[in-house]
Design a protein around this motif. Structure first.
Motif, PDB file in Angstrom:
ATOM      1  N   MET A  74       0.817  -1.215   0.000  1.00 11.54           N
ATOM      2  CA  MET A  74       0.000   0.000   0.000  1.00 11.54           C
ATOM      3  C   MET A  74       0.849   1.263   0.000  1.00 11.54           C
ATOM      4  O   MET A  74       0.374   2.342  -0.328  1.00 11.54           O
ATOM      5  CB  MET A  74      -0.936  -0.011   1.209  1.00 11.54           C
ATOM      6  CG  MET A  74      -1.865  -1.224   1.217  1.00 11.54           C
ATOM      7  SD  MET A  74      -2.832  -1.399   2.730  1.00 11.54           S
ATOM      8  CE  MET A  74      -3.946   0.000   2.577  1.00 11.54           C
ATOM      9  N   GLN A  75       2.120   1.118   0.390  1.00 14.81           N
ATOM     10  CA  GLN A  75       2.984   2.296   0.499  1.00 14.81           C
ATOM     11  C   GLN A  75       4.186   2.244  -0.430  1.00 14.81           C
ATOM     12  O   GLN A  75       5.104   3.036  -0.290  1.00 14.81           O
ATOM     13  CB  GLN A  75       3.487   2.424   1.952  1.00 14.81           C
ATOM     14  CG  GLN A  75       2.396   2.471   2.998  1.00 14.81           C
ATOM     15  CD  GLN A  75       1.519   3.699   2.850  1.00 14.81           C
ATOM     16  OE1 GLN A  75       1.989   4.753   2.410  1.00 14.81           O
ATOM     17  NE2 GLN A  75       0.250   3.571   3.217  1.00 14.81           N
ATOM     18  N   GLY A  76       4.198   1.290  -1.355  1.00 15.54           N
ATOM     19  CA  GLY A  76       5.326   1.200  -2.266  1.00 15.54           C
ATOM     20  C   GLY A  76       6.494   0.427  -1.693  1.00 15.54           C
ATOM     21  O   GLY A  76       7.576   0.405  -2.280  1.00 15.54           O
ATOM     22  N   GLU A  77       6.296  -0.239  -0.553  1.00 16.36           N
ATOM     23  CA  GLU A  77       7.376  -0.979   0.085  1.00 16.36           C
ATOM     24  C   GLU A  77       7.170  -2.481  -0.114  1.00 16.36           C
ATOM     25  O   GLU A  77       6.047  -2.947  -0.332  1.00 16.36           O
ATOM     26  CB  GLU A  77       7.426  -0.662   1.579  1.00 16.36           C
ATOM     27  CG  GLU A  77       7.647   0.819   1.870  1.00 16.36           C
ATOM     28  CD  GLU A  77       7.551   1.123   3.356  1.00 16.36           C
ATOM     29  OE1 GLU A  77       7.147   0.208   4.108  1.00 16.36           O
ATOM     30  OE2 GLU A  77       7.858   2.250   3.755  1.00 16.36           O
ATOM     31  N   GLY A  78       8.266  -3.223  -0.026  1.00 16.83           N
ATOM     32  CA  GLY A  78       8.179  -4.663  -0.107  1.00 16.83           C
ATOM     33  C   GLY A  78       9.048  -5.223  -1.213  1.00 16.83           C
ATOM     34  O   GLY A  78       9.365  -4.547  -2.191  1.00 16.83           O
ATOM     35  N   ASP A  79       9.448  -6.486  -1.039  1.00 18.12           N
ATOM     36  CA  ASP A  79      10.295  -7.183  -1.997  1.00 18.12           C
ATOM     37  C   ASP A  79       9.418  -8.159  -2.784  1.00 18.12           C
ATOM     38  O   ASP A  79       8.954  -9.170  -2.237  1.00 18.12           O
ATOM     39  CB  ASP A  79      11.390  -7.940  -1.247  1.00 18.12           C
ATOM     40  CG  ASP A  79      12.395  -8.596  -2.186  1.00 18.12           C
ATOM     41  OD1 ASP A  79      12.003  -8.947  -3.314  1.00 18.12           O
ATOM     42  OD2 ASP A  79      13.554  -8.771  -1.781  1.00 18.12           O
ATOM     43  N   LEU A  80       9.201  -7.872  -4.045  1.00 20.38           N
ATOM     44  CA  LEU A  80       8.313  -8.689  -4.857  1.00 20.38           C
ATOM     45  C   LEU A  80       8.858 -10.104  -5.041  1.00 20.38           C
ATOM     46  O   LEU A  80       8.092 -11.081  -5.034  1.00 20.38           O
ATOM     47  CB  LEU A  80       8.093  -8.025  -6.216  1.00 20.38           C
ATOM     48  CG  LEU A  80       7.050  -8.666  -7.141  1.00 20.38           C
ATOM     49  CD1 LEU A  80       5.689  -8.742  -6.469  1.00 20.38           C
ATOM     50  CD2 LEU A  80       6.973  -7.880  -8.449  1.00 20.38           C
TER      51      LEU A  80
END
Length: 496
Positions: free
Chosen positions: A479-485
């Motif tokens: 939701m905030q543009g964070e994270g490792d796909l």
């Protein structure tokens, strides 16, 4: 390597079809000499039609439906009345056009199964009728099965990485695995015939009448139109009946001239039963082998098709080495809670429509809004990365979509098409930011830049992203543009 599918009903053929769609061949064995010769389940709901559209057979289902696409369901003493309650009048189902571009279809099981079989063969499946499973053993690497050709009596042995039990409500495979079942059990045993008669204006071309009449065996039953003009199926309580008398009572025409079609005679239990687990090692249950529900509500045939839709992509990715075997552990926690829920909903409808004498305080309340039954179910397993504040509710209102993981990807119109039409072949990323498109592309995923309406509906904002599984279920979102796909995909596919 081919996946062995035992049973060529709706669930088995659907599984074979979707396996082929995802690049894995299936061997389907069926002890009967052909697909069903009886009408049985009728109708395909819009969420099922979305899945069938993916396989390229949705319009074939429409074409195989009665030309008159209206439908009527009533509770009455007879086809001629009196009518106690109208359930559906002049339509196949509720208007769900705000949630899907897919239509309703009214195809019967006897016509739907050949459509699925033809497409499964086109996609590489082999289907052997008059062939039974004699025995099987499974080990750490696969399943060894002994098959018998019922025409020649010859036996053969095959090896498959996985086996799908689509072998019906008695399911010898389920019994051999020692899998128990729970539910309200046998509710009654019915028998019926298909008959020909001129009912004129007494019953419309497409109709189902739930009969509540003490003059009928068992005090009630059902009368339904078939695909053949002037041909109907009537079902009542078990017994040695004077069928002409039964038909005349059911139709409400005391002097009706009717011809019984002997090959249409059937006898079956009405049951409420769900398997205690849907998976055992390398064997997975679908269709009536997994759940049996009263035939009041239409979810029996639809859930059978959707079983194949939800399971096949997982099997295919594991067989192809693109996912870890743990991905298949999600079959039971995702499909069994839904089965428990929908079986109770159909039991409630059964009591209302056919057995009001069973009414008590254990009945489940009908779902409101009804759209939850079609688009509101959530998949809750390790193949979905839930958010920390998730309430783990099994249903949500699709008319107020959340876009949260576990939920069905919401319908949003983009350039004249539903965004749902982007899904189905593999994992898909939707985002409003180019950086996520680049990351997805590097991982070999399809990714789409979408506008404000989609990002708002999916709750991802301008910088977020959402990962959608091949079965239209949201697996994860940022939701905030964070994270490792990359690590996210590994978790979903049990590669870590």
């Amino acid at each position: 390597m081919r996946v062995l599918v035992v049973g060529a009903g709706l669930s088995g053929l659907s599984t074979a079809m979707y396996l082929g769609l995802h690049g894995v061949q299936a061997l389907v064995v069926e002890r009967h000499p052909s697909t069903s010769i009886y009408p049985k389940a009728r109708g395909q709901f819009p969420h099922t039609m979305e899945a069938l559209r993916l396989a390229g057979v949705d319009q074939k289902m429409v074409a195989a439906s009665p030309s008159d696409q209206t439908f009527k369901i009533v509770i009455a003493a007879s086809a001629a009345g009196p009518v106690f309650k109208e359930i559906l009048v002049d339509q196949l189902g509720p208007d769900l056009s705000a949630l899907s571009t897919a239509v309703w279809a009214g195809c019967s099981q006897e016509r739907a199964e050949p459509v699925l079989a033809e497409r499964a063969r086109e996609l590489g499946a082999e289907i052997r009728f008059a062939t039974e499973l004699v025995e099987f053993q499974q080990d750490d690497d696969g399943v060894t099965a002994t098959l018998r050709d019922l025409t020649t009596g010859e036996t053969s042995e095959i090896r498959a990485p996985y086996m799908v039990a689509a072998d019906g409500h008695r399911s010898p495979i389920r019994a051999a695995l020692g899998i128990g079942h729970h539910g309200r059990g046998v509710l009654g045993t019915g028998t019926g015939v298909v008959f020909r008669a001129d009912l004129g204006d007494v019953i419309p071309p497409n109709a189902l009448v739930y009969l509540q009449n003490p003059e009928l065996p068992g005090g009630g039953g059902s009368l339904v139109t078939t695909d053949e003009p002037s041909q109907y199926a009537v079902s009542v309580g078990l017994g040695d009946h004077d069928w002409l008398k039964v038909i005349r009572t059911a139709t409400g025409i005391p002097d009706l001239a009717a011809e019984v079609v002997q090959h249409g005679m059937t006898s079956t239990d009405i049951k409420h039963s769900v398997a205690d687990r849907f998976s055992d090692g390398r064997v997975h249950l679908v269709g009536d082998a997994a759940r049996v529900m009263p035939p009041t509500g239409g979810f029996g045939g639809n859930s059978a098709i959707m079983d194949g839709f939800h399971l096949a992509w997982k099997l295919a990715m594991v067989v192809r080495g693109e996912a870890g075997p743990g991905l298949l552990d999600s079959h039971d926690p995702e499909q069994r809670p839904w089965s428990d829920f929908i079986a109770e909903q159909q039991y409630t409808a059964y009591v209302e429509r056919m057995r009001p004498d069973l009414a008590d305080d254990t009945l489940a309340s009908p779902v409101d809004p009804v759209s939850k039954l079609f688009f509101g179910y959530r998949c809750l397993s390790d193949a979905v990365i839930l958010e920390p504040d998730d309430d783990r509710e099994l249903l949500e209102n699709p008319e107020e979509p959340t876009g949260r993981p576990g939920s069905r990807a919401p319908h949003v119109m983009v350039d004249g098409k539903s965004v749902v039409e982007l899904f189905g072949r593999g994992f898909v990323v939707l985002t409003g930011a180019q950086q996520w498109v680049d990351r997805a592309t590097d991982l070999g995923l399809d990714a789409y830049l979408v506008g404000d309406e989609v990002t708002k509906t999916y709750g991802i904002g301008a910088e977020g992203a959402v990962l959608v599984r091949p079965d239209f279920v949201i697996a994860w979102r940022s939701m905030q543009g964070e994270g490792d796909l990359a690590s996210t995909l590994d978790r979903v596919l049990s590669r870590v």
